[in-house]
Design an enzyme around this catalytic site. Structure first.
Site, PDB file in Angstrom:
ATOM      1  N   ASP A   1      -1.583  24.945  -2.595  1.00 63.47           N
ATOM      2  CA  ASP A   1      -0.506  25.910  -2.388  1.00 63.47           C
ATOM      3  C   ASP A   1      -0.293  26.783  -3.616  1.00 63.47           C
ATOM      4  O   ASP A   1       0.120  26.295  -4.665  1.00 63.47           O
ATOM      5  CB  ASP A   1       0.787  25.168  -2.049  1.00 63.47           C
ATOM      6  CG  ASP A   1       1.898  26.093  -1.589  1.00 63.47           C
ATOM      7  OD1 ASP A   1       1.614  27.285  -1.334  1.00 63.47           O
ATOM      8  OD2 ASP A   1       3.041  25.623  -1.467  1.00 63.47           O
TER       9      ASP A   1
ATOM     10  N   ASP B   1      -0.745  34.276  -0.792  1.00 63.38           N
ATOM     11  CA  ASP B   1      -0.244  32.919  -0.602  1.00 63.38           C
ATOM     12  C   ASP B   1      -1.173  32.092   0.279  1.00 63.38           C
ATOM     13  O   ASP B   1      -1.370  32.404   1.456  1.00 63.38           O
ATOM     14  CB  ASP B   1       1.149  32.985   0.027  1.00 63.38           C
ATOM     15  CG  ASP B   1       1.765  31.615   0.258  1.00 63.38           C
ATOM     16  OD1 ASP B   1       1.524  30.717  -0.584  1.00 63.38           O
ATOM     17  OD2 ASP B   1       2.480  31.451   1.257  1.00 63.38           O
TER      18      ASP B   1
END
Length: 415
Positions: free
Chosen positions: A110, A287
């Site tokens: 992440d 992201d």
């Protein structure tokens, strides 16, 4: 539990490169790779039972990210106000060993968060390398939350990437991470602010690898190939620099934007053009934790009008007929003066997963969705996994983001 076959399929396979150490802007102007690069395979996990909520998940995640850096914090059993929880649909996972003797955890990769934590499914066991910190930790995500305690422990990412006394969270309660073990957060360190009691911030794994001299630069580069099969080893992380063989053409490097709140993440400034019209010029983020490509609601509405797509009630995604899709032009992103074109196939939801999202095989669905808020917020787009499966990406903790085309940029894989 994860099968032995899966363990062997995604266990780290590492290769060390040699050349001079360079900062990311210099790397972009050099044909040499950075020294001591370590590559680790990444696998994509698709939870088909959750795909119907993919748009809801991504919007929820975006709201949670903004709320977190705007003052929202996790305390006790409360969650960020106004942020609903949506189960994870697609994730990228990597194998990480913790402790001695080690336990292997399969963690979500992440860039939109920076805490590393374990114990969501595979239990954490204290070993001789564990040092309890007597501090509580909690982080809320759009996909769920965890709360637990913080420890120092040996974290091994494979090969020479052994971090002694890495600060990690151990989940005591969690929601939204069933079947996964936690997260390895490789975002900016500032995202850890306020997550651990008594600590201003928590050094990330990238920070500690760099400060210990294990990698020459605080850089993680990411390569994903498009895949529609769960547990496919379809990508790699490179710690400490870039693998020049993973992309084609030039690497475009831009500084992280100064516009808040995108500036708190790996945020960049871009211009989005479609059919010769600029539909957005603003700041947003790159992201790995978001599945779709999200645009501010006004830019999304302009895109929808130009495509002629309708909003499909069953899937939550835009829908085209096959005839409409046949004439769909590229969606262009101008970043640092370079145009990155997302082809028609790159804008398409994988055809073989149409029924998994509640759709029909007779239509084409698009991966461009609404952020749920108008432009002007300083967080007006999210370039998620479908974008990153078409472009090589580099995340430099000193404040830069790099992007480059790959052999998959114009590939047809979603039909």
């Amino acid at each position: 539990m994860v099968s032995t076959a899966l363990l062997s399929a995604i266990v780290f396979a590492l290769q060390v490169f040699s050349a001079s150490a360079l900062r990311l802007p210099d790397i972009a102007r050099s044909t040499a790779a950075a020294s001591n690069l370590v590559r680790a395979p990444v696998s994509k996990k698709i939870k088909q039972e959750n795909l119907k909520g993919v748009a809801t998940h991504d919007q929820s995640r975006a709201r949670a990210l903004v709320q977190r850096v705007s003052g929202g914090k996790f305390k006790g059993d409360s969650q960020v106000v106004g942020v609903e929880i949506a189960n994870l649909a697609t994730t990228y996972i990597a194998a990480v060993d913790v402790g001695s003797p080690p336990t292997t955890f399969f963690l979500i990769v992440d860039t939109g968060s920076s805490n590393t934590w374990v114990g969501a499914t595979e239990p954490f066991t204290e070993t001789e390398t564990t040092v309890p910190l007597n501090a509580s930790v909690g982080v809320t995500y759009g996909s769920g939350f965890f709360e637990g305690h913080q420890v120092l422990d040996l974290v091994a990412l494979g090969g020479p990437l052994n971090i002694e006394n890495q600060s990690i969270g151990v989940a005591e309660i969690q929601q939204g991470f069933d079947g996964l073990d936690g997260i390895i957060g490789i975002g900016p360190v500032g995202l850890t602010a306020g997550t651990v009691d008594g600590q201003d911030t928590v050094p990330t794994v990238t920070d500690n690898l760099f400060s210990a001299g294990i990698i020459p630069d605080p850089v993680v580069s990411v390569f994903f190939a498009p895949t529609n099969s769960t547990f496919d080893v379809n990508g790699e992380l490179v710690f400490g620099g870039i693998d020049t063989g993973a992309f084609t053409g030039d690497l475009t490097v831009v500084p992280v934007t100064n516009t808040f709140p995108a500036s708190e993440f790996f945020g960049i400034d871009i211009s989005v053009n479609f059919k010769g019209t600029t539909i957005l010029t603003s700041s947003g983020i790159v992201d790995t934790g978001t599945t779709l490509l999200l645009l501010a609601s006004d830019a999304f509405a302009a895109y929808q009008r130009a495509t002629g797509a309708v909003q499909d009630r069953n899937t939550g995604l835009l829908r085209l007929t096959r005839q409409q899709f046949a004439s769909l032009p590229p969606l262009n992103f101008v970043i640092g003066g370079t145009t990155f074109s997302l082809s028609a196939d790159g804008q398409r939801w994988p055809q073989q997963l149409n029924t998994a999202i509640g759709g029909s095989t007779n239509f084409v669905y698009l991966i461009v969705s609404s952020l749920g808020s108008p432009s002007g917020s300083g967080f007006d787009f999210v370039l998620g996994q479908f974008f990153l499966e078409r472009f090589f990406s580099v995340f430099d903790s000193s404040g830069f983001v790099g992007l480059a085309p790959t052999v998959f940029t114009n590939a047809t894989v979603n039909n």
